[in-house]
Scaffold this active site. Sequence first.
Site, PDB file in Angstrom:
ATOM      1  CD  GLU A   1      91.520  89.797  39.068  1.00 12.43           C
ATOM      2  OE1 GLU A   1      90.343  89.411  39.326  1.00 12.43           O
ATOM      3  OE2 GLU A   1      91.800  90.558  38.136  1.00 12.43           O
TER       4      GLU A   1
ATOM      5  CD  GLU B   1      82.866  89.580  37.983  1.00 16.63           C
ATOM      6  OE1 GLU B   1      83.836  90.323  38.061  1.00 16.63           O
ATOM      7  OE2 GLU B   1      82.967  88.340  37.900  1.00 16.63           O
TER       8      GLU B   1
ATOM      9  CE  LYS C   1      91.774  75.704  31.382  1.00 14.97           C
ATOM     10  NZ  LYS C   1      91.094  76.287  30.202  1.00 14.97           N
TER      11      LYS C   1
ATOM     12  CB  CYS D   1      88.231  91.613  36.843  1.00 15.14           C
ATOM     13  SG  CYS D   1      89.829  92.293  36.417  1.00 15.14           S
TER      14      CYS D   1
HETATM   15  O1  TXE Z   1      84.916  81.742  33.984  1.00 12.81           O
HETATM   16  P1  TXE Z   1      85.756  80.595  34.614  1.00 12.81           P
HETATM   17  P2  TXE Z   1      83.691  81.715  32.974  1.00 12.81           P
HETATM   18  C1  TXE Z   1      83.662  85.896  35.928  1.00 12.81           C
HETATM   19  C2  TXE Z   1      82.488  86.581  35.264  1.00 12.81           C
HETATM   20  C3  TXE Z   1      81.939  85.503  34.416  1.00 12.81           C
HETATM   21  C4  TXE Z   1      82.142  84.300  35.311  1.00 12.81           C
HETATM   22  C5  TXE Z   1      82.119  82.975  34.617  1.00 12.81           C
HETATM   23  O2  TXE Z   1      81.558  86.965  36.236  1.00 12.81           O
HETATM   24  O3  TXE Z   1      80.588  85.690  34.103  1.00 12.81           O
HETATM   25  O4  TXE Z   1      83.417  84.523  35.874  1.00 12.81           O
HETATM   26  O5  TXE Z   1      82.957  83.023  33.465  1.00 12.81           O
HETATM   27  C6  TXE Z   1      89.004  77.596  33.690  1.00 12.81           C
HETATM   28  N1  TXE Z   1      89.391  73.925  37.257  1.00 12.81           N
HETATM   29  N2  TXE Z   1      84.922  86.187  35.275  1.00 12.81           N
HETATM   30  O6  TXE Z   1      82.797  80.546  33.200  1.00 12.81           O
HETATM   31  O7  TXE Z   1      85.013  79.291  34.654  1.00 12.81           O
HETATM   32  C7  TXE Z   1      88.392  77.948  32.376  1.00 12.81           C
HETATM   33  O8  TXE Z   1      88.603  76.918  31.439  1.00 12.81           O
HETATM   34  C8  TXE Z   1      90.356  74.610  36.626  1.00 12.81           C
HETATM   35  C9  TXE Z   1      85.762  87.161  35.930  1.00 12.81           C
HETATM   36  O9  TXE Z   1      84.218  81.881  31.620  1.00 12.81           O
HETATM   37  O10 TXE Z   1      86.239  81.122  35.887  1.00 12.81           O
HETATM   38  C10 TXE Z   1      89.108  79.238  32.067  1.00 12.81           C
HETATM   39  O11 TXE Z   1      90.411  78.971  31.574  1.00 12.81           O
HETATM   40  N3  TXE Z   1      90.104  75.553  35.692  1.00 12.81           N
HETATM   41  C11 TXE Z   1      87.116  87.134  35.419  1.00 12.81           C
HETATM   42  C12 TXE Z   1      89.215  79.901  33.427  1.00 12.81           C
HETATM   43  O12 TXE Z   1      89.055  78.855  34.362  1.00 12.81           O
HETATM   44  C13 TXE Z   1      88.822  75.805  35.393  1.00 12.81           C
HETATM   45  C14 TXE Z   1      87.335  86.892  33.995  1.00 12.81           C
HETATM   46  C15 TXE Z   1      88.194  80.971  33.709  1.00 12.81           C
HETATM   47  O13 TXE Z   1      86.934  80.438  33.555  1.00 12.81           O
HETATM   48  C16 TXE Z   1      87.771  75.121  36.020  1.00 12.81           C
HETATM   49  C17 TXE Z   1      86.410  85.913  33.448  1.00 12.81           C
HETATM   50  C18 TXE Z   1      88.102  74.136  36.994  1.00 12.81           C
HETATM   51  N4  TXE Z   1      87.167  73.468  37.665  1.00 12.81           N
HETATM   52  C19 TXE Z   1      85.244  85.621  34.086  1.00 12.81           C
HETATM   53  N5  TXE Z   1      86.604  75.592  35.525  1.00 12.81           N
HETATM   54  C20 TXE Z   1      88.084  88.132  36.005  1.00 12.81           C
HETATM   55  N6  TXE Z   1      88.491  87.944  37.261  1.00 12.81           N
HETATM   56  O14 TXE Z   1      88.532  89.035  35.323  1.00 12.81           O
HETATM   57  C21 TXE Z   1      86.907  76.534  34.617  1.00 12.81           C
HETATM   58  N7  TXE Z   1      88.249  76.675  34.533  1.00 12.81           N
END
Ligand code: TXE
Length: 489
Positions: free
Chosen positions: A249, A384, A174, A283
């Site tokens: 991660e 972050e 996903k 990240c």
């Molecule tokens: O990330 P999410 P978001 C950090 C960065 C950013 C913050 C929020 O600080 O501002 O995260 O970003 C899926 N069950 N990073 O809201 O929610 C979602 O659909 C299962 C760091 O965009 O973590 C997507 O596919 N899945 C990071 C994925 O999780 C769920 C890179 C990431 O989204 C879910 C991106 C749930 N309950 C953001 N909720 C890095 N480590 O590099 C969401 N998702």
Amino acid sequence: MPELFIEGRWASAVDGQTREIHCPADGTLVATVDEAGPKDAAAAIEAARAAFDSGPWPRTPAAERGRLLLRVADLLERDQTALARAESLDTGKRLVESEHDLDDIANCFRYFGNLVAAGGTERVVDTGDPDIDSRVVHEPVGVCTLITPWNYPLLQTAWKVAPALAAGNTFVLKPSELTPHTAIGLMRLLAEAGLPDGAANLVLGAGPVVGVPLTVDERVDMVSFTGGLATGRHIMAAAAPTVKKIALELGGKNPNIVFTDAAFDAAVDHALTAVFLHSGQVCSAGARLLVQAELHDRFVDELVHRAREIRLGGPFDEHARTGPLISAAHRAKVEAYVAAGLDEGAVLRCGGRRPDDPALQNGYYYLPTVLDDCTPGMSVVRDESFGPVLTVEQFRDEEEAVLLANDTVYGLAGGVWTTDEGRARRVASRLRAGTVWINDFHPYVPQAEWGGMKQSGVGRELGPAGLAEYQEPKHIWRNTAPTPQRWFA
Ligand code: TXE
């Protein structure tokens, strides 16, 4: 053409839902894609389960699995231009950056293909008894849920898909609902390379709707997730009742430590890339600059001077050096962090607002921002922000530098700049982070593990440990000359 990929077939969402994907660089409609719901997630899990329990992939010899991954690498290279373009339209990132990512993605498939084909993971255990044949073999974990974010969509997908398939697992992927196109492209290539039906499945949609069922379903054995810390905590809890294996991660708040004896020009240059690459949506971004007090004024003046010169623009603007943020909501979050930092006493040295350029008004741009005089308690230092925002703190000596650097819940990466080799080694060994760069920032190679300590995550991607995440060691003990033991007479 429908965009969900379940049991080797392309399908639309059962409920007929769709989602519009807009380019963050200018708001234009990229495409409308299918939006899966819980029923589609359940079908994808069922397909992956059946493919694991009775399909050919887990029973395919390792060398053959490796060969398939090498074919995928070749196909990724063949389709590089189209995939890079799709990645740039979804993310808004510069085309050259997407092309660079595509090279890394093909290399990742090659690395895991070669690693698994080389074999050598079976281990004979010497029990001292010639009648006992004791071996440890590595088997696939089972059905893997792979959830990926929007900043490096296909790269982060490759870091999961390649080792998962190399080890013989089946999966449901996903991707972020914001950036689905290269995941769709990858499914086409996996099918073209000859992956059996059901081994790879793709559902598109929102985390809370379609991600949650993928993390709670008892037919799923493992969840590998890259994304934000808050979502990571939810996923860990969601996976707990069925005790799934998890790999997380969750980003970082990475220190970049500059001592007075650093190579000045290179340190300034890399400090810029550390934080402003992809507008900070990385990240491992070096978002916390820790600079030795005597060097502070000269270093920050030069850094601010160069930061003001960074040109923003869309994927196909050849003069642009970085692009937009992923969404209006994400930019609002970054803006709130900067506002909070200023309220808490940080000094704005550059940026701190949207660009004036009329050509950029339909995109989610934010100027490279430097906040000076920051202190460890500020939210913009602790959390972050994931935007083009550099916080600057000063330290007096090595001890204080290490204390400040480690004063974070995260532990993904960090950099240290000094020409004193002893100091570089000491600081590197004391940083609580999964990756440390000395006189550099950002490079990684597929051979070396990637992942975080503390709340940056659980487990590792890439390297031999990145393959091991997707394997279960099994000890097989064979008694070749069984005799009664007479424990119970
Ligand atoms: O990330 P999410 P978001 C950090 C960065 C950013 C913050 C929020 O600080 O501002 O995260 O970003 C899926 N069950 N990073 O809201 O929610 C979602 O659909 C299962 C760091 O965009 O973590 C997507 O596919 N899945 C990071 C994925 O999780 C769920 C890179 C990431 O989204 C879910 C991106 C749930 N309950 C953001 N909720 C890095 N480590 O590099 C969401 N998702």
